[in-house]
Design a protein around this motif. Structure first.
Motif, PDB file in Angstrom:
ATOM      1  N   VAL A   4       0.840  -1.200   0.000  1.00 22.10           N
ATOM      2  CA  VAL A   4       0.000   0.000   0.000  1.00 22.10           C
ATOM      3  C   VAL A   4       0.873   1.248   0.000  1.00 22.10           C
ATOM      4  N   GLU A   5       1.909   1.249   0.818  1.00 25.06           N
ATOM      5  CA  GLU A   5       2.811   2.400   0.875  1.00 25.06           C
ATOM      6  C   GLU A   5       3.529   2.608  -0.456  1.00 25.06           C
ATOM      7  N   SER A   6       3.874   1.507  -1.112  1.00 22.53           N
ATOM      8  CA  SER A   6       4.547   1.638  -2.411  1.00 22.53           C
ATOM      9  C   SER A   6       3.613   2.251  -3.450  1.00 22.53           C
ATOM     10  N   LEU A   7       2.323   1.915  -3.364  1.00 27.40           N
ATOM     11  CA  LEU A   7       1.357   2.513  -4.285  1.00 27.40           C
ATOM     12  C   LEU A   7       1.188   4.002  -4.015  1.00 27.40           C
ATOM     13  N   GLN A   8       1.137   4.362  -2.727  1.00 30.94           N
ATOM     14  CA  GLN A   8       0.952   5.769  -2.378  1.00 30.94           C
ATOM     15  C   GLN A   8       2.174   6.610  -2.740  1.00 30.94           C
ATOM     16  N   ASN A   9       3.330   5.980  -2.751  1.00 26.53           N
ATOM     17  CA  ASN A   9       4.569   6.707  -3.054  1.00 26.53           C
ATOM     18  C   ASN A   9       5.045   6.473  -4.488  1.00 26.53           C
ATOM     19  N   ALA A  10       4.176   5.939  -5.315  1.00 26.91           N
ATOM     20  CA  ALA A  10       4.565   5.656  -6.701  1.00 26.91           C
ATOM     21  C   ALA A  10       4.956   6.941  -7.425  1.00 26.91           C
ATOM     22  N   LEU A  11       5.900   6.802  -8.339  1.00 24.49           N
ATOM     23  CA  LEU A  11       6.349   7.951  -9.117  1.00 24.49           C
ATOM     24  C   LEU A  11       5.211   8.469  -9.995  1.00 24.49           C
ATOM     25  N   PRO A  12       5.147   9.775 -10.208  1.00 26.18           N
ATOM     26  CA  PRO A  12       4.079  10.346 -11.040  1.00 26.18           C
ATOM     27  C   PRO A  12       3.962   9.687 -12.410  1.00 26.18           C
ATOM     28  N   THR A  13       5.076   9.246 -12.952  1.00 30.26           N
ATOM     29  CA  THR A  13       5.038   8.605 -14.272  1.00 30.26           C
ATOM     30  C   THR A  13       4.204   7.329 -14.226  1.00 30.26           C
ATOM     31  N   TYR A  14       4.427   6.515 -13.199  1.00 32.85           N
ATOM     32  CA  TYR A  14       3.675   5.266 -13.067  1.00 32.85           C
ATOM     33  C   TYR A  14       2.195   5.543 -12.820  1.00 32.85           C
ATOM     34  N   VAL A  15       1.936   6.553 -12.011  1.00 31.81           N
ATOM     35  CA  VAL A  15       0.542   6.921 -11.727  1.00 31.81           C
ATOM     36  C   VAL A  15      -0.167   7.346 -12.999  1.00 31.81           C
ATOM     37  N   ASN A  16       0.486   8.183 -13.793  1.00 33.70           N
ATOM     38  CA  ASN A  16      -0.126   8.668 -15.030  1.00 33.70           C
ATOM     39  C   ASN A  16      -0.345   7.536 -16.032  1.00 33.70           C
ATOM     40  N   VAL A  17       0.613   6.613 -16.086  1.00 32.91           N
ATOM     41  CA  VAL A  17       0.452   5.470 -16.984  1.00 32.91           C
ATOM     42  C   VAL A  17      -0.728   4.616 -16.559  1.00 32.91           C
ATOM     43  N   PHE A  18      -0.853   4.357 -15.249  1.00 29.95           N
ATOM     44  CA  PHE A  18      -1.973   3.553 -14.740  1.00 29.95           C
ATOM     45  C   PHE A  18      -3.307   4.225 -15.072  1.00 29.95           C
ATOM     46  N   ILE A  19      -3.406   5.526 -14.818  1.00 30.31           N
ATOM     47  CA  ILE A  19      -4.653   6.260 -15.091  1.00 30.31           C
ATOM     48  C   ILE A  19      -4.985   6.194 -16.575  1.00 30.31           C
ATOM     49  N   ALA A  20      -3.971   6.397 -17.418  1.00 29.81           N
ATOM     50  CA  ALA A  20      -4.208   6.406 -18.860  1.00 29.81           C
ATOM     51  C   ALA A  20      -4.680   5.043 -19.362  1.00 29.81           C
ATOM     52  N   VAL A  21      -4.055   3.984 -18.869  1.00 29.42           N
ATOM     53  CA  VAL A  21      -4.435   2.637 -19.310  1.00 29.42           C
ATOM     54  C   VAL A  21      -5.812   2.252 -18.770  1.00 29.42           C
TER      55      VAL A  21
END
Length: 573
Positions: A4-21
């Protein structure tokens, strides 16, 4: 917790990729989940169930295909006797769970005779001679062997494997939603995200396992409900994440009500007894609101106890459906019909005093459905609609907030910073979402009032896209169409009327909520079933779903329909 902590601290790039997909995969997953649940509900084979034969002196036989059958001269009777001495609706032939039968006179002119004796209601044996308007007949029930064969020939429900796959797909969707909010939401609400989505996932698996234990593999109706609840949790996690646990608890209590109502409908005699209790409770809920309720947005429809608020009128909907559903021999008597009309007037009168006209409209539409299914008369419905017109004019004269809503209707752009703020922002946010939405937590609609309740589809439309909104509307429409398809094959009018009325309430709420948000209809504050934030609404939605589930006559589909065990304890079907 490390994950959970790794998800909350994920890099913006990974977050944006997840949202886009996920923007583009979410509608595909939703279509797959709903498609697998809806298609079996709309394509099942509807075959009549023959439970007995009426044998006449001339050798003719008429099949009896329901547990409640109207015998009369009217062309819509289940058994038509085109004889002048037979009344339009003369008698009702009824079957019970133990395989016994009765014949009941429904205020006919000539009456009903059994073995030459005039009766009001009488148990029927195969050797008894029934006389209706001078026409003699005998009832020949099917044998135990035929009944077992009938159970085997009914359309089979979905297999355990199919239902298991549906729950797995829904679980994957929920897990992705939870991951998305952990990545994009505020860290202090991580526990709320996990509890909200994890709780729904746990509930659906427990219910599926319970169905497996009682040998009921069909899970389509529940899959639709849990999908809607999941999307509602998404709206809550976007707008008010701190209320996720409260909504989850409401859903759990709603499932309990769903199971309790389903249990009560397993035995029609028990359901008839509960019906009387529900009649008193339905009025009591509204009376309590009139006395202890608080005025919110012009209507006295909320009761506040400590930090808990609820709308008793939502529970009154369940009581109204239970009261409106009735056995056929009761439906065709004038006294029972008059009593129901009086009861409906009392309910709507209470709502008028409370000035809760949105709820009153839903009750009135439910009344129209019940009135039509009981009478089959278009003239009766026309008269009721005329009465609604007069009542509506009166309501607009005495309720300033209702008048204001009608004045605002279709004029929201004249004052977008005043009375039109809510709806103009909703329309703009939905437009910005396009077909696939902006992504989880990426919208602005969450800053608007009632973004997770009265105008929740705007929140969904902005972050998930127009396609997802259409899927949500389609899901509820499918439940309504399923009820209509089940109606001709219904064993009892109690199941048929209850199911169609419950489906009508759910569908009307969707129409009022969605079109009110879009300013196609006046904004009434009616919630979207299963989707809008609100414990009372959630309880009502799950309770109404129980009536729809009870009307399902597919083999081993509904827990409200008993498994065939034979009259001497033979094996289940």
């Amino acid at each position: 917790m490390e994950f959970v902590e790794s998800l909350q601290n994920a890099l913006p790039t990974y977050v944006n990729v997840f949202i886009a997909v996920f923007r583009y995969t979410a509608p595909i997953l939703a279509l797959l989940i709903l498609g697998r649940a809806i298609i079996p509900l709309l394509r099942f084979r509807r075959e009549p169930e023959i439970w007995a034969w009426l044998c006449f002196a001339d050798g003719n036989k008429i099949p009896i295909t329901h547990w409640e059958n109207v015998i009369g001269r009217h062309k819509n009777s289940d058994v038509v006797l085109d004889v002048a001495t037979v009344s339009r609706n003369h008698a009702v032939l009824t079957r019970y769970d133990d395989g016994s039968w009765t014949i009941a006179d429904v205020e006919s002119v000539g009456g009903v005779r059994v073995n030459g004796k005039k009766v009001r209601i009488h148990a029927i044996n195969p050797e008894d001679v029934i006389s209706i308007g001078g026409v003699e007949m005998q009832l020949q029930p099917i044998s135990e062997k035929q009944e077992k064969r009938l159970a085997q020939l009914r359309t089979k429900a979905s297999s355990y494997g199919t239902s298991f796959a549906n729950v797995v797909l829904l679980s994957v969707f929920q897990a992705l939603c939870c991951i998305g909010y952990l990545m994009t939401g505020e860290g202090r609400y991580a526990a709320s995200y996990l509890a909200g989505f994890g709780g729904i996932l746990l509930c659906q698996w427990l219910l599926f396992l319970f169905y497996s234990f009682i040998r009921r593999p069909a899970f389509e109706v529940e899959t639709i409900a849990f999908f809607l609840c999941t999307m509602g949790m998404c709206a809550i996690c976007t707008v008010v994440p701190g209320e996720a646990v409260k909504q989850l608890l409401a859903m759990v209590l709603g499932i309990v009500i769903f199971l309790v109502i389903g249990w009560s409908l397993r035995n029609l005699e028990r359901a008839k007894m509960i019906r009387n209790i529900a009649a008193v409770a339905g009025v009591a809920f509204l009376m309590a609101t009139m006395v202890f309720g608080t005025v919110v947005n012009g209507a006295r429809n909320w009761i506040f106890i400590g930090g808990i608020s609820f709308q008793p009128s939502e529970l009154s909907k369940l009581c109204f459906v239970m009261v409106g559903a009735s056995a056929m021999d009761k439906i065709l008597t004038k006294r029972n019909l008059i009593m129901f009309i009086v009861y409906s007037v009392v309910i709507c009168g209470c709502l008028a005093v409370m000035q809760d006209f949105g709820t009153a409209l839903i009750f009135f539409i439910a009344f129209l459905v019940i009135a039509y299914m009981r009478s089959g008369s278009v003239g009766t419905i026309g008269l009721a609609l005329t009465g609604l017109g007069f009542a509506g004019v009166t309501a607009l004269r005495i309720a300033p907030h209702a008048v204001q809503r009608f004045k605002n209707w279709r004029h929201i752009w004249q004052d977008p910073l005043g009375f039109g703020w809510q709806q103009t922002r909703a329309l703009m946010c939905m437009a910005s979402g396009g077909f696939f939405g902006l992504g989880l937590g990426q919208g602005w609609m969450k800053n608007n009032f009632a973004a997770e309740s009265d105008i929740v589809i705007a929140t969904i439309g902005e972050e998930w896209g127009l396609l997802m909104v259409l899927f949500l509307v389609l899901a509820v429409a499918a439940l309504a169409l399923f009820s209509v398809r089940c109606a001709p094959m219904g064993r009892s009018s109690f199941y048929t009327i209850g199911s169609c009325t419950a489906a009508a309430i759910l569908l009307v709420q969707v129409i009022l909520n969605a079109l009110g948000t879009l300013d196609v209809l006046p904004l009434t504050g009616v919630t979207f079933p299963f989707l809008s934030n609100g414990g009372s609404s959630m309880l009502c939605a799950w309770g109404l779903l129980a009536f729809i589930k009870a009307a399902d006559t597919r083999q081993n589909a509904s827990f409200a329909v008993r498994l065939f065990k034979g009259r001497a304890g033979a094996k289940d079907e």
